[in-house]
Design a protein around this motif. Structure first.
Motif, mmCIF file in Angstrom:
data_model
loop_
_atom_site.group_PDB
_atom_site.id
_atom_site.type_symbol
_atom_site.label_atom_id
_atom_site.label_comp_id
_atom_site.label_asym_id
_atom_site.label_seq_id
_atom_site.Cartn_x
_atom_site.Cartn_y
_atom_site.Cartn_z
ATOM 1 N N UNK A 133 -2.988 6.790 9.736
ATOM 2 C CA UNK A 133 -1.888 6.686 8.308
ATOM 3 C C UNK A 133 -3.229 6.486 7.501
ATOM 4 N N UNK A 137 -4.116 8.688 4.834
ATOM 5 C CA UNK A 137 -3.264 8.753 4.282
ATOM 6 C C UNK A 137 -3.217 8.095 3.121
ATOM 7 N N UNK A 139 -1.761 4.487 3.948
ATOM 8 C CA UNK A 139 -0.191 4.119 3.940
ATOM 9 C C UNK A 139 -0.833 2.565 4.454
ATOM 10 N N UNK A 143 3.306 -1.678 6.865
ATOM 11 C CA UNK A 143 3.985 -0.792 6.379
ATOM 12 C C UNK A 143 4.179 0.586 7.390
ATOM 13 N N UNK A 147 6.636 0.489 10.659
ATOM 14 C CA UNK A 147 7.924 1.255 11.279
ATOM 15 C C UNK A 147 7.514 2.204 12.524
ATOM 16 N N UNK A 151 10.423 2.836 15.990
ATOM 17 C CA UNK A 151 10.030 3.691 16.395
ATOM 18 C C UNK A 151 9.492 4.316 17.657
ATOM 19 N N UNK B 237 11.555 -1.390 4.424
ATOM 20 C CA UNK B 237 12.291 -0.202 4.209
ATOM 21 C C UNK B 237 12.160 -0.400 2.768
ATOM 22 N N UNK B 240 8.600 0.129 1.586
ATOM 23 C CA UNK B 240 8.568 1.944 1.434
ATOM 24 C C UNK B 240 8.665 2.227 -0.172
ATOM 25 N N UNK B 288 13.351 5.487 9.574
ATOM 26 C CA UNK B 288 12.022 4.918 9.573
ATOM 27 C C UNK B 288 10.984 5.726 9.704
ATOM 28 N N UNK B 289 11.583 7.036 10.468
ATOM 29 C CA UNK B 289 10.700 7.988 10.873
ATOM 30 C C UNK B 289 10.335 9.024 8.899
ATOM 31 N N UNK B 291 10.419 7.127 6.072
ATOM 32 C CA UNK B 291 9.881 6.127 5.145
ATOM 33 C C UNK B 291 8.362 6.066 5.609
ATOM 34 N N UNK B 292 8.086 7.043 6.983
ATOM 35 C CA UNK B 292 6.689 6.726 7.153
ATOM 36 C C UNK B 292 6.441 8.054 6.932
ATOM 37 N N UNK B 295 5.837 8.090 3.156
ATOM 38 C CA UNK B 295 5.102 7.835 2.328
ATOM 39 C C UNK B 295 3.591 8.386 3.066
ATOM 40 N N UNK B 296 3.408 9.059 4.121
ATOM 41 C CA UNK B 296 1.879 9.488 3.703
ATOM 42 C C UNK B 296 1.880 11.428 3.779
ATOM 43 N N UNK B 297 2.914 11.625 3.437
ATOM 44 C CA UNK B 297 2.726 12.994 2.531
ATOM 45 C C UNK B 297 2.919 12.585 1.388
#
Lengths: 367, 317
Positions: A133, A137, A139, A143, A147, A151, B237, B240, B288-289, B291-292, B295-297
């Motif tokens: 990531x 990506x 990121x 952060x 996350x 998860x 969060x 983010x 959380x998913x 957020x990820x 941020x990634x996409x």
């Protein structure tokens, strides 16, 4: 001999020592404010840790996961990556090992190594995800890792509850005897403390950490990226894959911590929905140890002693165990803000330098 | 339709805290200081708000109690921010690490105090005097929009106000211009006589005050007490949301709304039969998913203030 002493006198060795001292003083002040007796509390801590051979064994047990997460964080720091996700990698490694330990049945010489390997790899992959990531990506790893920690926690709870934990229970059944990594005779020798292979493999990892970073080409690339990613890229090092590899290895260290917690110590896993925070201790240990394997080992010993001893403080002196988190937090604060310490030490160091000059000129006169 | 209005309504409850904290992050990062410590500052704010409200309601503070709690929360957040500012601006310590320290210390200190004040208890007693929802006369009667937007907690209305106010402050005043200059190019700002240290202190302190307000909001509108998992990642969060919202107050509002929605969905979804088939853990994982994934996409590589993360050293100008 004098060389050895002078190496201790380097500001680099002095800063962590002073930071530890200041951290303990901060904890003492907080205890005083709370109406507790810090001398009695720290006394209770020492007594708890070095009381019996059982306590010494259990302290070693407390050191183990912190050593692994400390190595994980320190390794990533060397490539300039802040792995705050050791917590999640630890949980994933532990969960994977639990699954292999319970669901697969094999003879001992295959079962335990397989559980270790799978746990280690799963922790590594969880770390590599964070590295991916960051590399591809964009990121920020802090952060994404935070996350991924949450998860991992909920994913692990879900998987355990769904496949391993019986109705109405909170923990899994025990792993097969063949997957156990406890050392029975050593436990007996240490007054029944839960002794396992974890600490010994941890010591091997301390050596591996050094060899990987300073004796291999990959390690050279990794450190080059840590020093200056742009320069490393210009020199033809693939920075992106280096990030991923680094986080993979880092995650493997953290995963091993989780693996030994279940295979060596508890033999079962609790689906608790709360993390034990070893990842954060790992950050403290890595910073304190200057991201050097030997420094990390000493850091882990210190934090293991503080953490295990805090139970004694709570029991004997009635001090809430959070005080140790305050001490640990303060220590990292002072290591990070070493500007404060060098400012504090400046008069002292200057005087020493002046003395040395004086001594040198006196020698010169004598000669 | 009524259901959708309710969903937006409860989304705004969850979003308010995120909006405050993320706006705080905007001020800090625009001035050139990363603030990973938002989580800890929110924790401090949540604790202080719970304690302040508790003692005020005991003293017969009635309706004023939660407002006293809010002020306590802001003060506590600012206090932790002062530590952050001192270490990162004055001592030039690593901003990320200091932020992590703030998070560790804030949680440890607040739990220590809770145990100390309530004889070893792990959380504070439930509060009676929390905020109640207030319908804004006139506006609340508009069909759909009234229920969705104007029948909410006072803190949500405060968020409506603070977003444009922050945008005005940052982009329409000399103060905002200087703050942003310090975050983009402190050397140039210094050359034209802007006090880099002062502006960075102000940026970080505002972020602490707003994060403290965010923590207070969670206690006074959602949880009604303070415990070890009151904040549980909200600060991260918020960071983010800050990145997703591209360091812009209006963007932050949109991003925080999105993350608030993820939390509101967790409760909303239980109204439906199919919810019984979704494991709880997945609902907890959702914010959380998302957020990820965001941020990634969606964000890809965004660019923050150029000098964020670097201590300013005049000798290297």
């Amino acid at each position: 001999m004098s060389k050895w002493i002078s190496s201790l006198n380097q500001p680099t060795a002095l800063v962590p020592a002073v930071a530890i001292l200041l951290g303990l003083i901060c904890g003492g002040i907080v205890m005083l404010l709370g109406g507790f007796d810090p001398i009695a509390a720290y006394g209770a801590l020492i007594r708890k840790v070095f009381g019996t051979s059982y306590d010494i064994g259990e302290t070693m047990l407390t050191i183990t996961p912190i050593l692994f997460t400390g190595l994980a964080v320190g390794f990533a720091f060397r490539a300039g990556v802040f792995n705050i996700g050791a917590d999640g990698q630890y949980i994933i490694g532990m969960t994977a090992a639990t699954f292999v330990g319970i669901k697969i049945h094999l003879p001992a010489f295959l079962h335990a190594p397989l559980a270790v390997l799978v746990g280690m790899l799963c922790g590594g992959l969880w770390g590599a995800l964070c590295g991916y990531l960051k590399a591809y990506r964009g990121v920020h790893e802090v952060i994404s890792a935070i996350m991924l920690n949450w998860i991992a926690l909920y994913l692990s709870t879900f998987l355990l509850m769904k496949f391993l934990v019986a109705e109405g229970q909170q923990k899994t059944p025990n792993i097969d005897e063949t997957a156990s990594l406890s050392i029975g005779w050593l436990s007996k020798a240490m007054g029944g403390a839960r002794m396992d292979w974890g600490i010994w493999i941890g010591l091997i990892c301390v050596g591996l950490f050094y060899i990987l970073l300073w004796r291999t080409k990959q390690g050279y690339d990794l450190r080059a990226v840590g020093f200056n990613a742009d320069a490393a890229r210009a020199a033809g090092i693939n920075v992106k894959t280096t990030f991923i590899k680094t986080m993979m290895i880092s995650g493997m260290f953290a995963g091993l911590g989780g693996v030994f917690s279940v295979l060596g110590v508890f033999h079962y896993q609790v689906a608790s929905g709360a993390s034990e925070g070893y990842g954060f201790d790992g950050i403290a240990v890595a910073l304190l140890g200057g991201n050097h394997p030997v420094g990390i080992l000493f850091g882990a010993i210190l934090f293991g002693v503080l953490t295990y001893g805090s139970a004694g403080m709570n029991f004997d002196a009635n001090v809430p165990t959070e005080i140790v988190r305050i001490v640990i937090g303060s220590i990292i604060f002072f290591v990070a803000s070493h500007g404060i310490i060098t400012k504090l030490l400046k008069p002292l160091l200057n005087r020493r330098a002046a003395n040395k000059r004086k001594g040198a000129s006196a020698d010169g006169n004598a000669g | 339709m009524a259901m959708l209005a309710d969903l937006i309504n409860s989304t705004l409850v969850f979003s308010a805290a995120l909006i405050f904290a993320a706006l705080g992050g905007v001020f800090s990062e625009r001035s050139g200081v990363f603030n990973i410590g938002l989580e800890g500052m929110m924790t401090g704010g949540a604790f202080a708000a719970a304690i302040g409200t508790y003692y005020m309601q005991d003293a017969g503070g009635e309706g004023a109690s939660p407002w006293i709690g809010v002020l306590c929360g802001i003060a506590a957040g600012t206090l932790f921010a002062l530590l952050h500012a001192y270490a990162t601006v004055s001592v030039k310590a690593d901003q990320t690490i200091v932020g992590v320290v703030i998070n560790i210390l804030a949680l440890a200190i607040t739990l220590y105090l809770v145990k100390f004040m309530f004889e070893g208890a792990g959380d504070t007693p439930l509060l009676d005097a929390t905020f109640a929802k207030v319908a804004i006369p006139g506006l609340a009667d508009i069909p759909f929009i009234g229920q969705a937007l104007f029948n909410n907690y006072p803190t949500t209305y405060l968020a409506y106000v603070l977003v444009p106010l922050s945008a005005y402050l940052l982009f329409r005043t000399p103060f905002g211009l200087r703050l942003r200059a310090v975050g983009e190019h402190p050397g140039a700002a210094d050359t034209v006589g802007i006090n880099v240290t002062k502006y960075r202190y102000v940026g970080v302190l505002i972020s602490g005050a707003l994060a403290g307000l965010g923590g207070a909001t969670i206690v006074l509108t959602t949880t009604s007490n303070f415990s070890h998992n009151t904040i549980s990642g909200q600060g991260f969060i918020a960071i983010a949301a800050l990145i997703f919202g591209r360091w812009n107050p209006y963007g932050v509002f949109g991003a925080a709304f999105f993350f608030g929605l993820a939390q509101a969905l967790r409760n909303f979804i239980t109204q439906f039969d199919f919810a019984a088939h979704i494991p709880n853990e997945f609902l907890y994982m959702l914010p959380y998913v998302l957020t990820l994934l965001v941020l990634a996409g969606v964000v890809g590589s965004v660019r923050g203030p150029s000098a964020a993360g670097q201590p300013y050293d005049p000798s290297k100008r």
